[in-house]
Motif scaffolding. Structure first.
Motif, mmCIF file in Angstrom:
data_model
loop_
_atom_site.group_PDB
_atom_site.id
_atom_site.type_symbol
_atom_site.label_atom_id
_atom_site.label_comp_id
_atom_site.label_asym_id
_atom_site.label_seq_id
_atom_site.Cartn_x
_atom_site.Cartn_y
_atom_site.Cartn_z
ATOM 1 N N GLY A 141 0.755 -1.115 0.094
ATOM 2 C CA GLY A 141 0.045 0.152 0.021
ATOM 3 C C GLY A 141 0.662 1.230 0.031
ATOM 4 N N ALA A 142 2.045 1.144 -0.397
ATOM 5 C CA ALA A 142 3.066 2.410 -0.273
ATOM 6 C C ALA A 142 2.570 3.340 -1.395
ATOM 7 C CB ALA A 142 4.323 1.922 -0.395
ATOM 8 N N VAL A 143 2.086 2.837 -2.558
ATOM 9 C CA VAL A 143 1.722 3.355 -3.802
ATOM 10 C C VAL A 143 0.564 3.021 -4.281
ATOM 11 C CG1 VAL A 143 3.999 3.795 -4.617
ATOM 12 C CG2 VAL A 143 2.765 1.821 -5.433
ATOM 13 N N THR A 144 -0.497 4.084 -4.699
ATOM 14 C CA THR A 144 -1.614 3.830 -5.300
ATOM 15 C C THR A 144 -1.948 3.823 -7.001
ATOM 16 O OG1 THR A 144 -2.683 4.600 -3.170
ATOM 17 C CG2 THR A 144 -4.264 4.491 -5.052
ATOM 18 N N LEU A 145 -2.341 2.771 -7.520
ATOM 19 C CA LEU A 145 -2.333 3.062 -9.093
ATOM 20 C C LEU A 145 -3.672 3.376 -9.561
ATOM 21 C CD1 LEU A 145 -0.155 -0.174 -9.604
ATOM 22 C CD2 LEU A 145 0.417 2.131 -9.189
ATOM 23 N N ASP A 146 -3.774 3.854 -10.735
ATOM 24 C CA ASP A 146 -5.245 4.284 -11.304
ATOM 25 C C ASP A 146 -5.451 2.926 -12.032
ATOM 26 O OD1 ASP A 146 -3.657 3.998 -13.849
ATOM 27 O OD2 ASP A 146 -4.380 5.969 -14.424
ATOM 28 N N ARG A 147 -6.487 2.767 -12.956
ATOM 29 C CA ARG A 147 -7.204 1.449 -13.538
ATOM 30 C C ARG A 147 -5.926 1.116 -14.606
ATOM 31 N NH1 ARG A 147 -13.198 3.307 -15.154
ATOM 32 N NH2 ARG A 147 -12.543 5.392 -14.630
ATOM 33 N N TRP A 148 -5.123 1.825 -14.988
ATOM 34 C CA TRP A 148 -4.105 1.549 -15.906
ATOM 35 C C TRP A 148 -2.843 1.244 -15.444
ATOM 36 C CZ3 TRP A 148 -8.166 5.158 -16.085
ATOM 37 C CH2 TRP A 148 -8.982 4.710 -16.943
ATOM 38 N N GLY A 149 -2.707 1.030 -14.249
ATOM 39 C CA GLY A 149 -1.366 0.816 -13.326
ATOM 40 C C GLY A 149 -0.340 1.966 -13.525
ATOM 41 N N ARG A 150 -0.980 3.090 -13.455
ATOM 42 C CA ARG A 150 -0.330 4.322 -13.413
ATOM 43 C C ARG A 150 -0.095 4.582 -11.900
ATOM 44 N NH1 ARG A 150 -2.266 8.444 -17.074
ATOM 45 N NH2 ARG A 150 -0.342 9.714 -16.644
ATOM 46 N N GLU A 151 0.786 5.429 -11.382
ATOM 47 C CA GLU A 151 0.839 5.671 -10.105
ATOM 48 C C GLU A 151 0.371 7.246 -9.667
ATOM 49 O OE1 GLU A 151 4.417 7.226 -7.100
ATOM 50 O OE2 GLU A 151 4.745 5.243 -7.956
ATOM 51 N N LEU A 152 -0.610 7.271 -8.852
ATOM 52 C CA LEU A 152 -1.046 8.461 -8.227
ATOM 53 C C LEU A 152 -0.243 9.257 -7.426
ATOM 54 C CD1 LEU A 152 -3.661 6.695 -9.288
ATOM 55 C CD2 LEU A 152 -5.079 8.209 -7.513
ATOM 56 N N ARG A 153 -0.169 10.492 -7.395
ATOM 57 C CA ARG A 153 0.516 11.231 -6.380
ATOM 58 C C ARG A 153 -0.095 11.121 -5.234
ATOM 59 N NH1 ARG A 153 1.968 17.360 -8.862
ATOM 60 N NH2 ARG A 153 2.103 16.616 -11.078
ATOM 61 N N ALA A 154 0.862 10.997 -4.127
ATOM 62 C CA ALA A 154 0.406 10.899 -2.805
ATOM 63 C C ALA A 154 -0.667 12.064 -2.528
ATOM 64 C CB ALA A 154 1.569 10.821 -1.896
ATOM 65 N N ASN A 155 -0.199 13.429 -2.883
ATOM 66 C CA ASN A 155 -0.882 14.533 -2.428
ATOM 67 C C ASN A 155 -1.811 14.903 -3.487
ATOM 68 O OD1 ASN A 155 -1.887 16.956 -1.413
ATOM 69 N ND2 ASN A 155 0.289 17.971 -1.275
ATOM 70 N N GLN A 156 -3.052 14.352 -3.326
ATOM 71 C CA GLN A 156 -3.850 14.934 -4.296
ATOM 72 C C GLN A 156 -4.877 16.120 -4.119
ATOM 73 O OE1 GLN A 156 -5.203 13.237 -7.301
ATOM 74 N NE2 GLN A 156 -3.441 12.124 -6.915
ATOM 75 N N ASN A 157 -3.970 17.322 -4.359
ATOM 76 C CA ASN A 157 -4.684 18.733 -3.819
ATOM 77 C C ASN A 157 -5.326 19.468 -4.823
ATOM 78 O OD1 ASN A 157 -2.376 19.016 -5.303
ATOM 79 N ND2 ASN A 157 -1.186 20.249 -3.714
ATOM 80 N N SER A 158 -5.929 18.769 -5.824
ATOM 81 C CA SER A 158 -6.473 19.636 -6.863
ATOM 82 C C SER A 158 -7.831 19.262 -7.089
ATOM 83 C CB SER A 158 -5.864 19.205 -8.298
ATOM 84 O OG SER A 158 -6.602 19.554 -9.481
ATOM 85 N N ASP A 159 -8.646 20.269 -7.218
ATOM 86 C CA ASP A 159 -9.961 19.941 -7.289
ATOM 87 C C ASP A 159 -10.690 19.728 -8.907
ATOM 88 O OD1 ASP A 159 -10.517 21.035 -4.642
ATOM 89 O OD2 ASP A 159 -10.586 23.140 -5.238
#
Length: 359
Positions: A141-159
């Protein structure tokens, strides 16, 4: 006659293949991966050294490439299906070859020999490569991936955006422009979730297919009628498209002696709705190999409207990376499943794209 012999050979255009290595989509500075006649994905040896972290040695005299990684050694003579892995000879169904003065090698064989997992996703034309170390990060769980296997940034600070770790900040700062003028807006952060992976894959593949046609042109082989017919199949329309702009473009390509190649890499997480139009933010990679006027080489740049421009910064043979929004259109009730390319001017809308030279 000497000018004619200096031109590159007529090539069969390749569909863009997304390369995702340990959660990050990569951009290669020159030669792109492609699928050979045997179905193997071939990649430049530079990719193996820079992205897979191997030590690569090239013997120009013997035309042999040696790949060393964590105790594994692969010896691949160019033009031979016989390779050596840790001293044992193996016969492959493909071989390392020279392409445009670059050595390219079979990705799956090399990657798996270097102990990485390789998955092919044909739905959107992508290869996902995962090392054991990165798989451990996924598992704990150190990284989170989207549906295509790409890594999301840890800080999701965009609306507005789902922020990806492989996408520069300036890409998310590109402005949004209006084509139609209704009031409704839906940011990518929630809008793209209305679409299944299957629908988004289809949209991505449509954009890739359209720009395989639009960016890979050759004045020696282009046929105005065929160019329009192929464009028509890839565009969202009301059942009719005026052929004149397409045939005029093809004829200008002949007159301007254009030879260009390029690829589109749409990002499915960026699908958004803005004042009546659906857009998907897209990375492009292209170069112009020949032209009288290098700023006018495809439908996006030839005789642009008041809102777009011909990129005066294009230099002969230089690879470029650009980002801009591709508009999508359908008039079908089955909205999610029928969106296609909606405009022929996407890449160079004034003030709404970014570009850089690739080194």
């Amino acid at each position: 006659a000497s000018a004619a012999t200096s031109l590159p050979e007529v090539r069969k255009p390749s569909l863009a293949i997304d390369l995702i290595v340990d959660g990050k989509r990569v951009t290669l500075p020159d030669t792109e991966p492609y699928i050979d006649d045997a179905g193997n994905t071939m990649v430049p040896i530079r990719f193996v050294s820079e992205k897979l972290g191997a030590d690569v040695k090239w013997d120009n005299g013997k035309q042999i490439v040696t790949i060393i990684h964590k105790g594994n050694t692969i010896v691949m003579p160019v033009g031979s299906k016989k390779v050596t892995v840790n001293g044992s000879e193996i016969t492959l169904d493909t071989m390392a070859i020279k392409k445009e003065s670059r050595v390219v090698v079979p990705l799956r064989f090399v990657s798996e020999t270097l102990n990485t997992e390789v998955k092919w996703d044909g739905a959107w034309s992508a290869v996902n490569i995962v090392s054991p170390e990165y798989q451990s990060k996924i598992d704990n769980g150190a990284v989170t991936l989207d549906r295509w296997g790409r890594e999301l940034r840890a800080n999701q600070n965009s609306d507005e955006w789902i922020l990806m770790s492989d996408t520069p900040d300036n890409v998310y700062k590109i402005g949004k422009y209006k084509i139609t003028h209704t009031d409704t807006q839906r940011p990518a952060k929630d809008y793209y979730n209305l679409f299944s992976k299957e629908d988004l894959d289809r949209i991505v593949k449509n954009i890739k297919e359209y720009y395989r046609l639009a960016l890979n042109v050759d004045f020696r082989s282009i046929n105005p009628t065929n160019y329009f017919q192929q464009s028509f199949k890839l565009q969202g329309s009301n059942g009719y498209l005026n052929p004149t702009p397409f045939t005029n473009t093809a004829n200008f390509i002949k007159q301007n002696k254009v030879i260009s190649e390029g690829y589109a890499y749409p990002d499915p997480t960026t699908l958004y709705y803005f004042h009546g139009t659906v857009f998907m933010r897209t990375k492009f990679k292209f170069r112009v190999l020949n032209a009288n006027d290098y700023s006018q080489f495809n439908m996006d740049s030839i005789d642009p409207s008041a809102s777009s421009e011909s990129p005066k910064w294009v230099k002969k043979g230089q690879w470029y990376e650009t980002y801009s929004d591709v508009s999508l259109f359908t008039n079908h009730q089955d909205f999610q499943s029928t969106l296609k390319i909606g405009s022929t001017e996407n890449m160079f809308v004034k003030e709404y794209y970014v570009h850089k030279e690739l080194k």
